[in-house]
Design a protein around this motif. Structure first.
Motif, short mmCIF file in Angstrom:
data_model
loop_
_atom_site.label_atom_id
_atom_site.label_comp_id
_atom_site.label_asym_id
_atom_site.label_seq_id
_atom_site.Cartn_x
_atom_site.Cartn_y
_atom_site.Cartn_z
N GLU A 32 0.84 -1.20 0.00
CA GLU A 32 0.00 0.00 0.00
C GLU A 32 0.87 1.25 0.00
N ASN A 34 -0.43 4.40 -0.57
CA ASN A 34 -1.23 5.52 -0.08
C ASN A 34 -1.85 5.10 1.25
N ASN A 134 2.87 7.78 0.12
CA ASN A 134 2.27 9.04 0.59
C ASN A 134 1.33 8.76 1.74
N GLY A 137 -2.48 11.99 1.77
CA GLY A 137 -2.82 12.70 0.54
C GLY A 137 -2.13 14.04 0.36
N LYS A 157 2.81 12.37 -10.40
CA LYS A 157 2.79 11.89 -9.02
C LYS A 157 2.89 10.36 -9.03
N THR A 159 2.50 7.96 -6.89
CA THR A 159 1.69 7.09 -6.04
C THR A 159 0.25 6.95 -6.50
N ASN A 160 -0.14 7.65 -7.55
CA ASN A 160 -1.52 7.48 -8.05
C ASN A 160 -1.64 7.83 -9.53
N ILE A 162 -2.97 7.19 -13.17
CA ILE A 162 -4.22 6.61 -13.64
C ILE A 162 -3.93 5.62 -14.77
N ALA A 229 -3.54 -1.25 -14.23
CA ALA A 229 -3.30 -0.90 -12.83
C ALA A 229 -2.26 -1.84 -12.22
N ARG A 259 2.93 3.49 -8.88
CA ARG A 259 1.70 2.72 -8.69
C ARG A 259 0.58 3.33 -9.50
N ALA A 260 -0.07 2.49 -10.33
CA ALA A 260 -1.20 2.93 -11.15
C ALA A 260 -2.49 2.31 -10.64
N TYR A 261 -3.58 3.06 -10.78
CA TYR A 261 -4.90 2.61 -10.32
C TYR A 261 -5.93 2.77 -11.44
#
Length: 264
Positions: A32, A34, A134, A137, A157, A159-160, A162, A229, A259-261
Motif C-alpha cells: 500500500e 497511499n 504518501n 494525501g 505523481k 503514487t496514483n 491513472i 493498474a 503505482r497505477a490505479y
C-alpha cells in the motif's frame, strides 16, 4: 503548446525494442503506497524478474537504505532483516524491513544495493532504486531530485498514476539530464506475498519481442502509456557515472517504481 509537443515527442519515443534477455529489476516493495493511519509499513527488498516471475538473484547487504521525507534523510539500515525469497524456479537472499510512517506527506525510499555479479555477462549490476509512499494525501516533494549518482525524477505523481494515462520521468546522471538513454519498463505481474516470501499468482504475461523500452529525449525525459493498474518499474541501464567495480564493468542503473490505479 510547447508542453503538448514535448509530450507527443515523448510518446513517440516510447517504442518497443527487442532485448536478448529478461530484465533484472530491484524491488523496494510495500503493498500500500497511499496510507491514512500512522504505523509501521512492511517492505521487501528483492532482486528479481517480477514480470515473468523469473530467476531471483542473491542480494548482499545493501550499501545504503534510507527514506527522505520533507527534505530530511533517515537511515534505515538497522531496520533490515535477511530473508529468503522463493520465485518460480529458485530461492535467493533478500531483505525485509518495517519502517515507521507517522507524519503526512511524501516518503521517498532509496536503496543503494551492493553490486551484483552477473556471471553470464561477466559484469556487475547496481540498481539504485526509488520507491514512493504518501500519507494523508499531502504532496511534499515527490518531484524533487535527491542528488543520487543516477536517478529517474518523476514528472507525474508516482503514487496514483491513472491506468490508461501516461507516466513521464526525467533521467539524471550526476545531476545532469541524459539524452538518448534506453529505459526498460517492467510490470510487477507477480507481487510478493508479504507473509510467505514467495510470489502471488501473476496477473499478466510478458510481452513478446523482449523487454519494453522507452528512449529519453534531448532533455532526458521519457513518457510511457500505462495500460494496466499495478506497480510499474522503469530502469535506465548503465546511466550512472560509475563504470567499473573490482576490475570489471559495472552497470550502475537508475530504477523507479510507480503505482497505477483504475478509475472506479
Amino acid at each position: 503548446m510547447k508542453k503538448l509537443m514535448s509530450a507527443v515527442a515523448g510518446l513517440a519515443a516510447a517504442t518497443l525494442l527487442a532485448a536478448p534477455a529478461a530484465a533484472h529489476f530491484q524491488l523496494v516493495y510495500t503493498p500500500e503506497v497511499n496510507v491514512e493511519a500512522a504505523g509501521d509499513l512492511p517492505f521487501k527488498l528483492i532482486f528479481w524478474h517480477p514480470f515473468e516471475n523469473g530467476h531471483v538473484m542473491d542480494m548482499a547487504k545493501p550499501e545504503a537504505f534510507y527514506v527522505v521525507h520533507k527534505g530530511k534523510k533517515t537511515d534505515l539500515m538497522d531496520t533490515l532483516n535477511p530473508i529468503t525469497f522463493t520465485g518460480s524456479g529458485n530461492a535467493a537472499a533478500a531483505f525485509e524491513a518495517a519502517v515507521p510512517v507517522r507524519r503526512n506527506g511524501d516518503y521517498v525510499f532509496v536503496l543503494e544495493p551492493a553490486p551484483y555479479y552477473e556471471g553470464s555477462e561477466d559484469l556487475f549490476i547496481q540498481q539504485i532504486t526509488k520507491s514512493y509512499v504518501n500519507k494523508g494525501g499531502m504532496p511534499t516533494g515527490w518531484h524533487e531530485p535527491l542528488g543520487l549518482a543516477t536517478e529517474i525524477v518523476p514528472l507525474n505523481k508516482p503514487t496514483n498514476v491513472i491506468a490508461g494515462s501516461t507516466f513521464s520521468g526525467k533521467l539524471l546522471s550526476d545531476g545532469a539530464p541524459v539524452a538518448g538513454a534506453e529505459i526498460e519498463v517492467e510490470f510487477m505481474a507477480a507481487e510478493p506475498d508479504m507473509d510467505a516470501n514467495r510470489p502471488k499468482e501473476p496477473t499478466a504475461a510478458p510481452m513478446p519481442g523482449g523487454a519494453v523500452v522507452a528512449v529519453t529525449d534531448a532533455d532526458g525525459e521519457f513518457t510511457f502509456g500505462i495500460p494496466k493498474a499495478g506497480f510499474w518499474g522503469f530502469a535506465a541501464l548503465g546511466s550512472g557515472p560509475a563504470k567499473e567495480h573490482e576490475g570489471k564493468e559495472l552497470s550502475q542503473d537508475a530504477v523507479i517504481w510507480v503505482r497505477a490505479y483504475d478509475i472506479k
